[in-house]
Design a protein around this motif. Structure first.
Motif, mmCIF file in Angstrom:
data_model
loop_
_atom_site.group_PDB
_atom_site.id
_atom_site.type_symbol
_atom_site.label_atom_id
_atom_site.label_comp_id
_atom_site.label_asym_id
_atom_site.label_seq_id
_atom_site.Cartn_x
_atom_site.Cartn_y
_atom_site.Cartn_z
ATOM 1 N N TYR A 1 0.048 0.175 -11.065
ATOM 2 C CA TYR A 1 -1.270 -0.414 -11.286
ATOM 3 C C TYR A 1 -1.496 -1.513 -10.260
ATOM 4 C CZ TYR A 1 -1.921 1.908 -15.799
ATOM 5 O OH TYR A 1 -2.097 2.840 -16.788
ATOM 6 N N LEU A 2 -2.658 -1.495 -9.630
ATOM 7 C CA LEU A 2 -3.025 -2.492 -8.642
ATOM 8 C C LEU A 2 -4.283 -3.218 -9.110
ATOM 9 C CD1 LEU A 2 -2.649 -0.270 -5.433
ATOM 10 C CD2 LEU A 2 -0.874 -1.511 -6.661
ATOM 11 N N LYS A 3 -4.228 -4.539 -9.125
ATOM 12 C CA LYS A 3 -5.386 -5.321 -9.561
ATOM 13 C C LYS A 3 -6.380 -5.432 -8.413
ATOM 14 C CE LYS A 3 -4.995 -8.925 -12.312
ATOM 15 N NZ LYS A 3 -4.745 -10.307 -12.824
ATOM 16 N N THR A 4 -7.652 -5.171 -8.707
ATOM 17 C CA THR A 4 -8.698 -5.243 -7.708
ATOM 18 C C THR A 4 -9.290 -6.657 -7.675
ATOM 19 O OG1 THR A 4 -10.600 -4.747 -9.125
ATOM 20 C CG2 THR A 4 -9.264 -2.871 -8.360
ATOM 21 N N PRO A 5 -10.075 -6.974 -6.663
ATOM 22 C CA PRO A 5 -10.730 -8.288 -6.622
ATOM 23 C C PRO A 5 -11.678 -8.530 -7.791
ATOM 24 C CG PRO A 5 -10.743 -7.281 -4.447
ATOM 25 C CD PRO A 5 -10.270 -6.225 -5.402
ATOM 26 N N ARG A 6 -12.064 -7.482 -8.498
ATOM 27 C CA ARG A 6 -12.960 -7.626 -9.648
ATOM 28 C C ARG A 6 -12.188 -7.856 -10.945
ATOM 29 N NH1 ARG A 6 -15.204 -2.956 -10.849
ATOM 30 N NH2 ARG A 6 -16.922 -3.879 -12.013
ATOM 31 N N ASN A 7 -10.840 -8.019 -10.832
ATOM 32 C CA ASN A 7 -9.973 -8.274 -11.983
ATOM 33 C C ASN A 7 -9.868 -7.092 -12.943
ATOM 34 O OD1 ASN A 7 -8.988 -10.848 -11.352
ATOM 35 N ND2 ASN A 7 -10.876 -11.806 -12.093
ATOM 36 N N ASP A 8 -10.226 -5.882 -12.483
ATOM 37 C CA ASP A 8 -9.821 -4.697 -13.222
ATOM 38 C C ASP A 8 -8.699 -4.059 -12.406
ATOM 39 O OD1 ASP A 8 -11.207 -3.647 -11.101
ATOM 40 O OD2 ASP A 8 -12.889 -2.897 -12.280
ATOM 41 N N SER A 9 -8.360 -2.816 -12.654
ATOM 42 C CA SER A 9 -7.214 -2.244 -11.954
ATOM 43 C C SER A 9 -7.429 -0.773 -11.655
ATOM 44 C CB SER A 9 -5.943 -2.424 -12.786
ATOM 45 O OG SER A 9 -6.039 -1.700 -13.999
ATOM 46 N N VAL A 10 -6.620 -0.287 -10.719
ATOM 47 C CA VAL A 10 -6.608 1.133 -10.402
ATOM 48 C C VAL A 10 -5.175 1.629 -10.541
ATOM 49 C CG1 VAL A 10 -8.601 1.088 -8.869
ATOM 50 C CG2 VAL A 10 -6.315 0.695 -7.950
ATOM 51 N N LYS A 11 -5.039 2.919 -10.803
ATOM 52 C CA LYS A 11 -3.727 3.544 -10.941
ATOM 53 C C LYS A 11 -3.395 4.330 -9.682
ATOM 54 C CE LYS A 11 -4.691 5.795 -14.735
ATOM 55 N NZ LYS A 11 -4.516 6.627 -15.955
ATOM 56 N N LEU A 12 -2.189 4.134 -9.199
ATOM 57 C CA LEU A 12 -1.717 4.839 -8.018
ATOM 58 C C LEU A 12 -0.499 5.671 -8.412
ATOM 59 C CD1 LEU A 12 -1.900 5.253 -4.940
ATOM 60 C CD2 LEU A 12 -0.453 3.240 -4.677
ATOM 61 N N GLY A 13 -0.591 6.980 -8.223
ATOM 62 C CA GLY A 13 0.509 7.864 -8.592
ATOM 63 C C GLY A 13 1.776 7.538 -7.812
ATOM 64 N N GLU A 14 2.907 7.545 -8.505
ATOM 65 C CA GLU A 14 4.182 7.203 -7.892
ATOM 66 C C GLU A 14 4.507 8.113 -6.712
ATOM 67 O OE1 GLU A 14 8.468 7.865 -9.588
ATOM 68 O OE2 GLU A 14 7.662 6.055 -10.523
ATOM 69 N N ALA A 15 4.026 9.344 -6.761
ATOM 70 C CA ALA A 15 4.329 10.306 -5.701
ATOM 71 C C ALA A 15 3.741 9.879 -4.357
ATOM 72 C CB ALA A 15 3.801 11.689 -6.080
ATOM 73 N N PHE A 16 2.699 9.024 -4.364
ATOM 74 C CA PHE A 16 2.074 8.572 -3.127
ATOM 75 C C PHE A 16 2.791 7.356 -2.536
ATOM 76 C CE2 PHE A 16 -1.285 10.916 -5.226
ATOM 77 C CZ PHE A 16 -1.905 11.588 -4.189
ATOM 78 N N VAL A 17 3.715 6.773 -3.289
ATOM 79 C CA VAL A 17 4.316 5.501 -2.908
ATOM 80 C C VAL A 17 5.679 5.725 -2.245
ATOM 81 C CG1 VAL A 17 5.149 3.266 -3.733
ATOM 82 C CG2 VAL A 17 3.137 4.321 -4.799
ATOM 83 N N LYS A 18 5.844 5.167 -1.071
ATOM 84 C CA LYS A 18 7.142 5.205 -0.396
ATOM 85 C C LYS A 18 8.004 4.034 -0.843
ATOM 86 C CE LYS A 18 9.298 5.047 4.188
ATOM 87 N NZ LYS A 18 9.054 4.970 5.648
ATOM 88 N N ARG A 19 7.360 2.891 -1.042
ATOM 89 C CA ARG A 19 8.104 1.664 -1.320
ATOM 90 C C ARG A 19 7.140 0.617 -1.853
ATOM 91 N NH1 ARG A 19 8.812 -2.773 2.133
ATOM 92 N NH2 ARG A 19 10.754 -3.938 1.877
ATOM 93 N N PHE A 20 7.604 -0.215 -2.772
ATOM 94 C CA PHE A 20 6.823 -1.394 -3.126
ATOM 95 C C PHE A 20 7.763 -2.550 -3.437
ATOM 96 C CE2 PHE A 20 7.395 0.379 -7.434
ATOM 97 C CZ PHE A 20 7.614 -0.753 -8.216
ATOM 98 N N VAL A 21 7.252 -3.737 -3.220
ATOM 99 C CA VAL A 21 8.008 -4.964 -3.457
ATOM 100 C C VAL A 21 7.217 -5.824 -4.422
ATOM 101 C CG1 VAL A 21 9.037 -7.022 -2.438
ATOM 102 C CG2 VAL A 21 9.022 -4.872 -1.148
ATOM 103 N N ALA A 22 7.856 -6.272 -5.485
ATOM 104 C CA ALA A 22 7.242 -7.166 -6.465
ATOM 105 C C ALA A 22 8.064 -8.438 -6.539
ATOM 106 C CB ALA A 22 7.155 -6.499 -7.831
ATOM 107 N N LYS A 23 7.389 -9.586 -6.469
ATOM 108 C CA LYS A 23 8.100 -10.857 -6.519
ATOM 109 C C LYS A 23 8.204 -11.318 -7.960
ATOM 110 C CE LYS A 23 7.630 -13.736 -3.172
ATOM 111 N NZ LYS A 23 7.132 -14.781 -2.226
ATOM 112 N N GLN A 24 9.429 -11.313 -8.490
ATOM 113 C CA GLN A 24 9.694 -11.724 -9.870
ATOM 114 C C GLN A 24 10.518 -13.007 -9.840
ATOM 115 O OE1 GLN A 24 12.444 -9.330 -12.115
ATOM 116 N NE2 GLN A 24 11.368 -9.680 -14.037
ATOM 117 N N ASP A 25 9.971 -14.071 -10.443
ATOM 118 C CA ASP A 25 10.647 -15.380 -10.427
ATOM 119 C C ASP A 25 11.014 -15.787 -9.007
ATOM 120 O OD1 ASP A 25 10.492 -15.424 -13.232
ATOM 121 O OD2 ASP A 25 12.405 -14.384 -13.431
ATOM 122 N N ASP A 26 10.059 -15.578 -8.095
ATOM 123 C CA ASP A 26 10.223 -15.935 -6.677
ATOM 124 C C ASP A 26 11.278 -15.109 -5.960
ATOM 125 O OD1 ASP A 26 8.220 -17.892 -6.722
ATOM 126 O OD2 ASP A 26 9.607 -19.401 -7.484
#
Length: 254
Positions: free
Chosen positions: A109-134
């Motif tokens: 799920y990706l948050k848009t500038p309008r504060n709603d979200s879009v869903k992105l299928g995992e199959a399209f994703v090569k890599r993602f990085v999420a910052k948890q507790d810095d």
């Protein structure tokens, strides 16, 4: 619903983004129980039957099962929105964005500038990085992980000659309260079944637990005994990822 054009322009995805993303939506949350009482036509049918208004006074009252209590648990790896970035399979990157990883539905799920979200299928994703507790947490496919893992996004704990990855996955147990032999569980439950895997230099992987016996066994004769001695000398705790990373880094020098 369509995303606003300024959002599409800002990330530069074009047609790929439209194909990869589902409709604008709000991420699912844990659901609470709601009592379902007959309303409208159904309520009138019950009243008529009880009052004998069906003609012979023997009307059948419709029954409603209010025992279901909803869903417990969350489908997300982390419930909060986290800052991060996403790299798609075609090399395009989406940066400076808030994300949530749905480990049950295998969606990002990706948050848009309008504060709603879009869903992105995992199959399209090569890599993602999420910052948890810095601390940045990287999810990607490990090309050298063998058939068991190379098609799945895994959280990379350590990548080297010997690598360690955590497969984040959620499952759902459906409610079971109907029938004579039911377990009387009145809610659907989402639960975690995460698992760690050690990946060896030859590409084979083995499911492991975070304890010394499991890790030393998975390292095999080539590295296990020396890592065991190294861990004793340096008082490493295999129950912690940080100490385990030190042990695997040492294993990589052998």
């Amino acid at each position: 619903m369509r995303l606003r054009s300024f959002f599409l322009t800002s990330i530069g995805m074009g047609g790929l983004w439209s194909a990869a993303c589902a409709q604008t939506t709000t991420p699912p949350a844990s659901q609470t129980s709601q009592s379902r009482s007959p309303v409208g036509y159904d309520a009138q049918v019950n009243l008529n039957a009880l009052a004998g208004a069906t003609g012979n006074g023997n009307g059948v009252v419709r029954s409603f099962d209010n025992r279901y209590e909803g869903v417990k648990g969350s489908p997300f790896w982390v419930d909060q929105w986290l800052p991060g970035e996403v790299e798609l399979n075609n090399g395009n990157k989406i940066t400076n964005i808030q994300i949530k990883y749905d480990a049950l539905g295998h969606m990002l799920y990706l948050k848009t500038p309008r504060n709603d979200s879009v869903k992105l299928g995992e199959a399209f994703v090569k890599r993602f990085v999420a910052k948890q507790d810095d601390a940045p947490q990287t999810f990607q496919r490990l090309a050298n992980a063998g058939d068991a893992l190379k098609t799945k996004l895994v959280r990379v704990v350590y990548e080297g000659k010997y690598s360690l990855a955590e497969l984040i996955q959620k499952n759902m147990q459906k409610a079971d309260f109907k029938g004579a032999y039911s377990s009387n569980v009145r809610y659907d439950e989402i639960y975690a079944e995460n698992a760690y895997y050690l990946i060896r230099p030859d590409g084979t992987s083995e499911k492991v637990k975070l304890n010394k016996k499991s890790i030393i066994s998975a390292l095999g004769d080539a590295a296990g005994p020396k890592v065991d001695e190294y861990a004793k000398t340096n008082k490493l705790d295999f129950k912690t990822e940080s100490d385990l990373v030190k042990a695997l880094a040492f294993a990589g020098t052998l």
